[in-house]
Design an enzyme around this catalytic site. Structure first.
Site, PDB file in Angstrom:
ATOM      1  N   TYR A 248     -16.213  16.184 -17.878  1.00 52.57           N
ATOM      2  CA  TYR A 248     -16.461  14.745 -17.909  1.00 52.57           C
ATOM      3  C   TYR A 248     -17.663  14.418 -17.010  1.00 52.57           C
ATOM      4  O   TYR A 248     -17.734  14.881 -15.870  1.00 52.57           O
ATOM      5  CB  TYR A 248     -15.205  14.014 -17.421  1.00 52.57           C
ATOM      6  CG  TYR A 248     -15.409  12.525 -17.338  1.00 52.57           C
ATOM      7  CD1 TYR A 248     -15.564  11.771 -18.502  1.00 52.57           C
ATOM      8  CD2 TYR A 248     -15.472  11.875 -16.116  1.00 52.57           C
ATOM      9  CE1 TYR A 248     -15.780  10.404 -18.430  1.00 52.57           C
ATOM     10  CE2 TYR A 248     -15.679  10.509 -16.045  1.00 52.57           C
ATOM     11  CZ  TYR A 248     -15.837   9.775 -17.201  1.00 52.57           C
ATOM     12  OH  TYR A 248     -16.050   8.430 -17.128  1.00 52.57           O
TER      13      TYR A 248
ATOM     14  N   ARG B 154       0.851  -1.191   0.000  1.00 52.45           N
ATOM     15  CA  ARG B 154       0.000   0.000   0.000  1.00 52.45           C
ATOM     16  C   ARG B 154       0.884   1.239   0.000  1.00 52.45           C
ATOM     17  O   ARG B 154       0.635   2.225  -0.674  1.00 52.45           O
ATOM     18  CB  ARG B 154      -0.968   0.009   1.199  1.00 52.45           C
ATOM     19  CG  ARG B 154      -1.711   1.338   1.338  1.00 52.45           C
ATOM     20  CD  ARG B 154      -3.058   1.215   2.039  1.00 52.45           C
ATOM     21  NE  ARG B 154      -3.051   0.318   3.176  1.00 52.45           N
ATOM     22  CZ  ARG B 154      -2.445   0.561   4.344  1.00 52.45           C
ATOM     23  NH1 ARG B 154      -1.793   1.689   4.532  1.00 52.45           N
ATOM     24  NH2 ARG B 154      -2.483  -0.329   5.301  1.00 52.45           N
TER      25      ARG B 154
ATOM     26  N   ASP C 129      -7.514  18.269 -15.712  1.00 53.28           N
ATOM     27  CA  ASP C 129      -7.698  16.910 -16.229  1.00 53.28           C
ATOM     28  C   ASP C 129      -7.104  16.854 -17.637  1.00 53.28           C
ATOM     29  O   ASP C 129      -7.673  17.398 -18.582  1.00 53.28           O
ATOM     30  CB  ASP C 129      -9.200  16.589 -16.233  1.00 53.28           C
ATOM     31  CG  ASP C 129      -9.494  15.161 -16.664  1.00 53.28           C
ATOM     32  OD1 ASP C 129      -8.673  14.585 -17.403  1.00 53.28           O
ATOM     33  OD2 ASP C 129     -10.560  14.639 -16.270  1.00 53.28           O
TER      34      ASP C 129
ATOM     35  N   LYS D  99      -7.654   5.950 -21.023  1.00 54.68           N
ATOM     36  CA  LYS D  99      -7.863   6.488 -22.367  1.00 54.68           C
ATOM     37  C   LYS D  99      -6.541   6.503 -23.146  1.00 54.68           C
ATOM     38  O   LYS D  99      -5.988   5.457 -23.392  1.00 54.68           O
ATOM     39  CB  LYS D  99      -8.502   7.871 -22.261  1.00 54.68           C
ATOM     40  CG  LYS D  99      -9.633   7.961 -21.222  1.00 54.68           C
ATOM     41  CD  LYS D  99     -10.866   7.167 -21.586  1.00 54.68           C
ATOM     42  CE  LYS D  99     -11.884   7.067 -20.459  1.00 54.68           C
ATOM     43  NZ  LYS D  99     -12.288   8.326 -19.869  1.00 54.68           N
TER      44      LYS D  99
HETATM   45  C1  LIG Z   1     -12.785   8.704 -18.604  1.00 53.06           C
HETATM   46  C2  LIG Z   1     -12.476  10.024 -18.036  1.00 53.06           C
HETATM   47  C3  LIG Z   1     -12.349  10.206 -16.645  1.00 53.06           C
HETATM   48  C4  LIG Z   1     -12.598   9.088 -15.658  1.00 53.06           C
HETATM   49  O1  LIG Z   1     -11.682   8.061 -15.809  1.00 53.06           O
HETATM   50  P1  LIG Z   1     -11.977   6.532 -15.399  1.00 53.06           P
HETATM   51  O2  LIG Z   1     -10.666   5.897 -15.644  1.00 53.06           O
HETATM   52  O3  LIG Z   1     -13.078   6.059 -16.300  1.00 53.06           O
HETATM   53  O4  LIG Z   1     -12.394   6.541 -13.974  1.00 53.06           O
HETATM   54  C5  LIG Z   1     -12.027  11.462 -16.177  1.00 53.06           C
HETATM   55  N1  LIG Z   1     -11.845  12.494 -17.018  1.00 53.06           N
HETATM   56  C6  LIG Z   1     -11.965  12.366 -18.359  1.00 53.06           C
HETATM   57  C7  LIG Z   1     -11.757  13.557 -19.219  1.00 53.06           C
HETATM   58  C8  LIG Z   1     -12.289  11.129 -18.908  1.00 53.06           C
HETATM   59  O5  LIG Z   1     -12.433  11.010 -20.233  1.00 53.06           O
END
Ligand SMILES: *Cc1c(COP(=O)(O)O)cnc(C)c1O
Length: 412
Positions: free
Chosen positions: A121, A69, A201, A226
């Site tokens: 998002y 952890r 983000d 992604k």
């Molecule tokens: C998919 C996404 C998230 C969340 O990510 P997860 O891995 O699905 O939890 C956050 N911000 C953006 C811009 C995303 O496309």
């Protein structure tokens, strides 16, 4: 609070190795940083350390790891490569992108206010409104394309400005340099405890396209699910920072809350990152081909894709991004039902949520990613019933074009 080195240990590089890494280009760092051959066996590919604990030679005598952890070598390796690519000093790896966003939000306390980009998002919207608001944080959502909207929303209690660029699904950009300058100015009259941080983000761009820490952003998060991972085969997230105090705080919190990714998922992400640059260049190239074709098509009423010279934010794209991604959305000349048929009529573009993988995806925001948003509000945001979003993958681009052609023909 202990130093962060207690929570994430990296094999110490000697001076000549450090200098080498500093001079390496992006692609070389993607493949090699944090991933030296395994000292025990010489394994060229960094091992998956599937262990919860580490045998110690004696009290206070270990090899830098005590419990997974707190620290795991595979997690450290992928954190190190991501740190290098984002030009940060520290990264923490989470089980999903939204878990990383949640961890950022947990740094604030009841009464604190967040100014957030409104084109956001969907999962972040839900987290802010349904989970963080009942815990005492408050949020204002503004169109971040206009700097004055951010300025006007800031209150004495504001502690965070939260941004996405490009946004989902309209691919809007915000001017990172201008927002950082605004927040710096506002912070001049604030003491250390009330300083406003900027969280960003960077999922839609990836560090190959855009590095917000270089512009002065404080906290970058990623959904590694992604573009970073790039193969639609893992759910994972990350926070990357530059400031040492933030790094220490984030490492401490990750150990204290146990919000972290397992070694196998870290390894999958690390494997994806090795090809990030070459994938992103292809996404960029293919996206331009598809966008130009769509732009001229008589059935396309509008297209949202800043890499096109006709896009109102093209100059901003050029200023803060080195390449574009594979994302665009467009309005098809047809009603709700026709557009629903269109997104089911493609054969290479697969009808699915998510984005950023090597395979092309197509979706209908109004009935998929943004179905939970009331229609009224959706229209206010510009997410019309005839909006189609595509994630251009790296298949043969001519096949992608033909696939859209036949799908368009089937509903026209
Ligand atoms: C998919 C996404 C998230 C969340 O990510 P997860 O891995 O699905 O939890 C956050 N911000 C953006 C811009 C995303 O496309």
């Amino acid at each position: 609070m202990k130093s962060r080195s207690n929570y994430s240990t990296r094999v110490e590089l000697n001076e000549s190795q450090k200098k080498l890494e500093k001079d390496w280009g992006f692609e070389t760092r993607s493949i090699l940083v944090g991933q030296a051959p395994d000292p025990a066996t010489g394994a060229t590919i960094f091992p998956i350390y599937q262990t919860s604990t580490y045998t110690q030679a004696g009290i206070d005598d270990n090899k830098g790891y005590c419990y997974s952890r707190t620290g795991n070598p595979t997690r450290t390796a992928v954190a190190d490569v991501l740190t290098s690519l984002e030009n940060g000093t520290f990264a923490a790896i989470y089980p999903s992108g939204i878990a990383a966003v949640h961890s950022v939000m947990q740094m604030f306390k009841p009464g604190d206010h967040v100014v957030s980009s409104s084109d956001l998002y969907g999962g972040a919207h839900r987290l802010f409104n349904e989970i963080m608001t009942p815990l005492g944080l408050s949020f204002d959502f503004v169109d971040a394309r206009d700097l004055s909207n951010i300025e006007n929303a800031v209150k004495d209690s504001t502690r965070l400005v939260w941004l996405e660029s490009p946004t989902n699904p309209l691919m809007r950009l915000c001017d990172i340099e201008a927002i950082v300058a605004l927040v710096k100015e506002l912070n001049k009259s604030r003491n250390e405890e009330n300083k406003i941080l900027i969280g960003f983000d960077n999922t839609f761009a990836s560090p190959y396209l855009q590095r917000p820490l270089d512009w002065g952003v404080d906290i970058v998060i990623h959904s590694g699910t992604k573009y970073l991972g790039g193969h639609s085969d893992v759910l994972i997230g990350a926070i990357v920072v530059k400031d040492e105090k933030l790094a220490t705080d984030i490492a401490y919190r990750q150990n204290a809350t146990g919000n972290l990714a397992g070694p196998f998922d870290c390894w999958i992400l690390m494997k994806g990152i090795k090809t990030l640059a070459i994938r992103m260049r292809q996404h960029h190239e293919s996206c331009i081909v598809i966008a130009k074709w769509l732009e001229k098509h008589p059935k396309v009423k509008a297209i949202h894709c800043p890499v096109l010279e006709s896009h109102p934010q093209h100059a901003l794209y050029k200023k803060q991004m080195d390449y574009y991604n594979g994302m665009l959305s467009f309005e098809f000349d047809g009603d709700f039902e026709t557009v629903k048929k269109l997104v089911s009529a493609t054969q290479i573009f697969q009808l699915a949520e998510s984005l950023g993988g090597v395979e092309s995806l197509i979706g209908h925001p109004a009935s998929m990613t943004h179905a939970a948003v009331p229609r009224e509000r959706r229209l206010e945001l510009g997410i019309n019933d005839n909006l189609v979003r595509i994630s251009v993958g790296i298949e043969t681009v001519d096949d992608l074009k033909k696939d859209l052609e036949q799908a368009f023909a089937s509903v026209s």
